[in-house]
Scaffold this motif. Structure first.
Motif, PDB file in Angstrom:
ATOM      1  N   ILE A 182       0.928  -1.347   0.020  1.00 48.89           N
ATOM      2  CA  ILE A 182      -0.125   0.041   0.025  1.00 48.89           C
ATOM      3  C   ILE A 182       0.766   1.094  -0.135  1.00 48.89           C
ATOM      4  CG2 ILE A 182      -1.600   1.255   1.493  1.00 48.89           C
ATOM      5  CD1 ILE A 182      -2.953  -1.292   2.053  1.00 48.89           C
ATOM      6  N   GLU A 183       1.831   1.226   0.843  1.00 49.50           N
ATOM      7  CA  GLU A 183       3.008   2.476   0.826  1.00 49.50           C
ATOM      8  C   GLU A 183       3.317   2.698  -0.509  1.00 49.50           C
ATOM      9  OE1 GLU A 183       5.414   1.762   4.053  1.00 49.50           O
ATOM     10  OE2 GLU A 183       3.963   2.165   5.513  1.00 49.50           O
TER      11      GLU A 183
ATOM     12  N   HIS B 202       4.003   5.765  -5.464  1.00 45.01           N
ATOM     13  CA  HIS B 202       3.821   5.817  -7.097  1.00 45.01           C
ATOM     14  C   HIS B 202       2.718   6.529  -7.467  1.00 45.01           C
ATOM     15  CE1 HIS B 202       4.213   3.993 -10.991  1.00 45.01           C
ATOM     16  NE2 HIS B 202       2.968   3.924 -11.373  1.00 45.01           N
ATOM     17  N   THR B 203       1.729   6.660  -6.791  1.00 39.76           N
ATOM     18  CA  THR B 203       0.530   7.725  -7.063  1.00 39.76           C
ATOM     19  C   THR B 203       1.117   9.056  -7.041  1.00 39.76           C
ATOM     20  OG1 THR B 203      -1.146   5.956  -6.751  1.00 39.76           O
ATOM     21  CG2 THR B 203      -1.808   8.340  -6.932  1.00 39.76           C
TER      22      THR B 203
ATOM     23  N   ASN C 246       4.817  14.071 -11.498  1.00 38.02           N
ATOM     24  CA  ASN C 246       5.447  14.183 -12.669  1.00 38.02           C
ATOM     25  C   ASN C 246       4.327  14.983 -13.735  1.00 38.02           C
ATOM     26  OD1 ASN C 246       7.799  12.753 -12.291  1.00 38.02           O
ATOM     27  ND2 ASN C 246       6.861  10.898 -12.505  1.00 38.02           N
ATOM     28  N   ASN C 247       2.929  14.428 -13.459  1.00 41.71           N
ATOM     29  CA  ASN C 247       1.889  15.236 -14.370  1.00 41.71           C
ATOM     30  C   ASN C 247       1.761  16.678 -14.203  1.00 41.71           C
ATOM     31  OD1 ASN C 247       1.294  12.736 -15.337  1.00 41.71           O
ATOM     32  ND2 ASN C 247      -0.261  12.276 -13.639  1.00 41.71           N
ATOM     33  N   LYS C 248       1.905  17.395 -12.914  1.00 42.02           N
ATOM     34  CA  LYS C 248       2.024  18.494 -12.655  1.00 42.02           C
ATOM     35  C   LYS C 248       3.292  19.168 -13.242  1.00 42.02           C
ATOM     36  CE  LYS C 248      -0.568  18.525  -8.168  1.00 42.02           C
ATOM     37  NZ  LYS C 248      -0.435  18.805  -6.668  1.00 42.02           N
ATOM     38  N   SER C 249       4.371  18.602 -13.352  1.00 38.63           N
ATOM     39  CA  SER C 249       5.594  19.145 -13.888  1.00 38.63           C
ATOM     40  C   SER C 249       5.549  19.289 -15.272  1.00 38.63           C
ATOM     41  CB  SER C 249       7.001  18.227 -13.549  1.00 38.63           C
ATOM     42  OG  SER C 249       7.956  18.686 -14.239  1.00 38.63           O
TER      43      SER C 249
END
Length: 215
Positions: free
Chosen positions: A66-67, A72-73, A79-82
């Protein structure tokens, strides 16, 4: 013969629904176990029954998996924001470059309209500038005439207001002046007041003053 797809929907019968849940749950847990063994994959499976009972399977540690999933999320979101931020920066740079070109073009057009930097202009460009100036002058004259017309209308309206006010004040003054009774007006007409000129002797005498007094 092609068989149509069967539409999946909720089982209405409670007993049948519970039996199906038990069978599918066991099969799903078995598939997760086989996947972790055969493919050396890290698998974590969590199932809640309709009554809230927990069933789970983890090839290593549920908490660790879970961690790892949460990390990873978060990394994907960062990365998406970058990537989005980089795209926004590139878009802003492109818009800034386009605006600078437009400003430069407007500056050149402004100088030409002012009669500057005309040395490299062709005949067609000069004619276009001349026509543009003529259209501008016509627009200015039309606006000037409209402003004059509006001012004249305002002055006429002010004149009408002042005339009406003057008439109202004149009527008010006439009503405020006291009127002489009709009886006094008749007496004044019957017996006019003696004026200083009525007491003056108008008879002409020739001779010495003594003879004038005797008469």
């Amino acid at each position: 013969m092609v068989r149509g797809k069967t539409q999946m929907r909720r089982i209405e019968n409670a007993t049948s629904r519970q039996v199906t849940f038990s069978k599918r749950r066991s099969g799903l847990l078995k598939k997760a176990f086989e996947l972790s063994i055969l493919c050396d994959a890290e698998v974590a499976l969590i199932i809640f029954s309709p009554r809230g009972k927990l069933y789970e399977f983890a090839s290593s540690s549920m908490q660790t998996t879970i961690e790892r999933y949460e990390k990873h999320t978060k990394d994907n979101q960062a990365n998406n924001k970058s990537v989005a931020s980089e795209q926004n920066v590139q878009q802003l740079k492109h818009e800034a470059t386009s605006m600078m070109k437009q400003i430069e073009h407007l500056e050149v057009s402004k100088r030409k309209l002012l009669g500057e930097s005309l040395g490299l202009c062709s005949i067609d460009e000069l004619q276009e500038i001349e026509q543009q100036l003529e259209r501008s002058v016509n627009s200015i004259r039309a606006r000037k005439a409209q402003v004059y017309k509006e001012q004249i209308e305002q002055l006429r309206e002010k004149e009408r207001v002042l005339t009406a006010e003057n008439q109202r004040l004149n009527e008010k003054c006439e009503t405020m002046q006291p009127r002489q009774p009709v009886s006094e007006q008749r007496e004044n007409l019957a017996c006019p007041e003696s004026s200083p000129s009525s007491d003056v002797e108008t008879e002409l005498f020739i001779g010495l003053p003594e003879r004038r007094s005797k008469h």
